[in-house]
Design an enzyme around this catalytic site. Structure first.
Site: not given
Length: 392
Positions: A302, A317, A321, A339, A341
């Site tokens: 991606y 990284g 978010h 991450c 989410n």
């Protein structure tokens, strides 16, 4: 006859007095009345009793620019002291109330020559003077340092203090000795890279406290011919106590204020079945806040993925978010690339509440802390952290 004899005696006495008044030194220089001609010293000159000394000494080389210039007198009082550079500019300084010591009050310049002119009057009322010059050290290189947090910053309770150098100092102990943190919190310096030394408290900072830092690096010998270029200072404020906790198997991100749970958001963390995609364990901090962020990871196929309300927590990284596109998994399963989410509204709510330096504690993962991150102060337990100091 008696009168003539008396007259001769008077003449003899006058001649002796004249000889005493105009006696000369061995080099033929006339000495003043009451000067160094002394019948009790065999006619040899007598030195004035006052003595002026200086640090750095006259003709000294490589003088430390940080050490004050000190001029002192014994058996007398100083009447005038001037220390000037090659342009004639005077170094600022103060004479003590007793007239015995003069001390400079400003740093000297690198690679400069300074000239002394000091005068004093001794206890014997005779004047003395000191003249001469000395030279300061000239670095092979001057190294600049930066200090974070910046002045007037408002940060979270896990925020470390960071001093970063453009070039790695060889004498790390000398650097640490030049650093001062004004706080009641217990803490220590630790080198987390060759060019970065951080100070962190043993426990999270007490909330709503003010911290002052002095990095008095100008004039410090960093080793290898390098010296500190300038002093750096900062004064910042610790905010409210907010701690984020994520136990990855639970799919929930909890926010604590003052030790009590204040918010709970459903989340999706790194994919459990791929260790390389796990959200790693460790105590991170909010490093930056970005209303929009672009994510790329060619390894996982991606690029140019735009997400909102992004709080970076690692240079490895990881972010917290918004990922409304992943709403079906949020609160139910872990499927991100590392991450945390959140749903759009929850991400915005958390984003607005966060401060740079807020701690984010992650547990339950198979992946351990990413030691490659340059903000890893809280990955170490306290006893290990203290071993990172160069001052033993």
């Amino acid at each position: 006859m008696e009168r003539r004899t008396v007259f001769k005696a008077v003449l003899a006495t006058g001649a002796a007095a004249l000889a005493a008044a105009c006696s000369t030194s061995t080099d033929g220089t006339a000495l003043p009345l009451g000067g160094s001609g002394d019948s009790g010293n065999g006619g040899k000159p007598v030195d004035p009793v006052a003595k002026i000394t200086a640090t750095p000494a006259v003709n000294a080389k490589d003088a430390n620019v940080r050490e004050p210039v000190v001029v002192q007198v014994t058996d007398g009082k100083l009447s005038e002291v001037k220390v000037t550079d090659a342009d004639g500019d005077e170094v600022e300084g103060d004479l003590s109330a007793d007239g015995l010591t003069w001390k400079s009050s400003e740093p000297l310049g690198y690679g400069k020559t300074y000239t002394y002119s000091a005068k004093a009057t001794g206890a014997d009322q005779r004047p003395v003077e000191l003249t001469g010059s000395f030279a300061t050290v000239e670095p092979a290189k001057q190294v600049r340092a930066t200090l974070n947090p910046a002045d007037d910053a408002h940060v979270g309770v896990a925020m470390p203090i960071s001093v970063k150098f453009k070039q790695a100092p060889k004498d790390r102990a000398a650097v640490e000795k030049a650093l001062k943190v004004k706080t009641d919190a217990e803490g220590a310096w630790g080198w987390i890279s060759p060019t970065q030394v951080d100070w962190r408290p043993k426990e999270y900072w007490p909330e709503n406290t003010t911290v002052e830092v002095e990095a008095n690096l100008y004039g410090v010998d960093l080793g290898g011919g390098a010296y500190g270029k300038a002093d750096v200072t900062t004064k910042f404020k610790i905010g409210r106590n907010q701690v984020v906790k994520v136990h990855t198997p639970d799919h929930v991100m909890k926010v604590y204020r003052g030790g009590a749970e204040a918010k709970s958001y459903p989340c999706s963390n790194g994919l459990d079945s791929d260790v390389n995609r796990n959200t790693p364990n460790g105590t991170f901090i909010v490093m930056s806040k970005e209303p929009t962020a672009v994510f790329d990871n060619a390894r996982y196929g991606y690029t140019n993925v735009n997400k909102k309300w992004a709080c970076r927590i690692s240079n490895h990284g990881e972010y917290i978010h918004e990922n409304q596109d992943n709403a079906a998994a949020i609160g139910k399963t872990n499927n991100s690339h590392g991450c945390i989410n959140l749903l759009d509204a929850d991400a915005k709510d958390f984003f607005d509440s966060a401060l740079i330096g807020d701690p984010v504690e992650v547990t339950g993962s198979q992946l351990q802390s990413p030691t490659g991150s340059d903000v890893k102060d809280w990955f170490y337990d306290w006893s290990t952290w203290k071993t990172l100091s160069a001052v033993k």
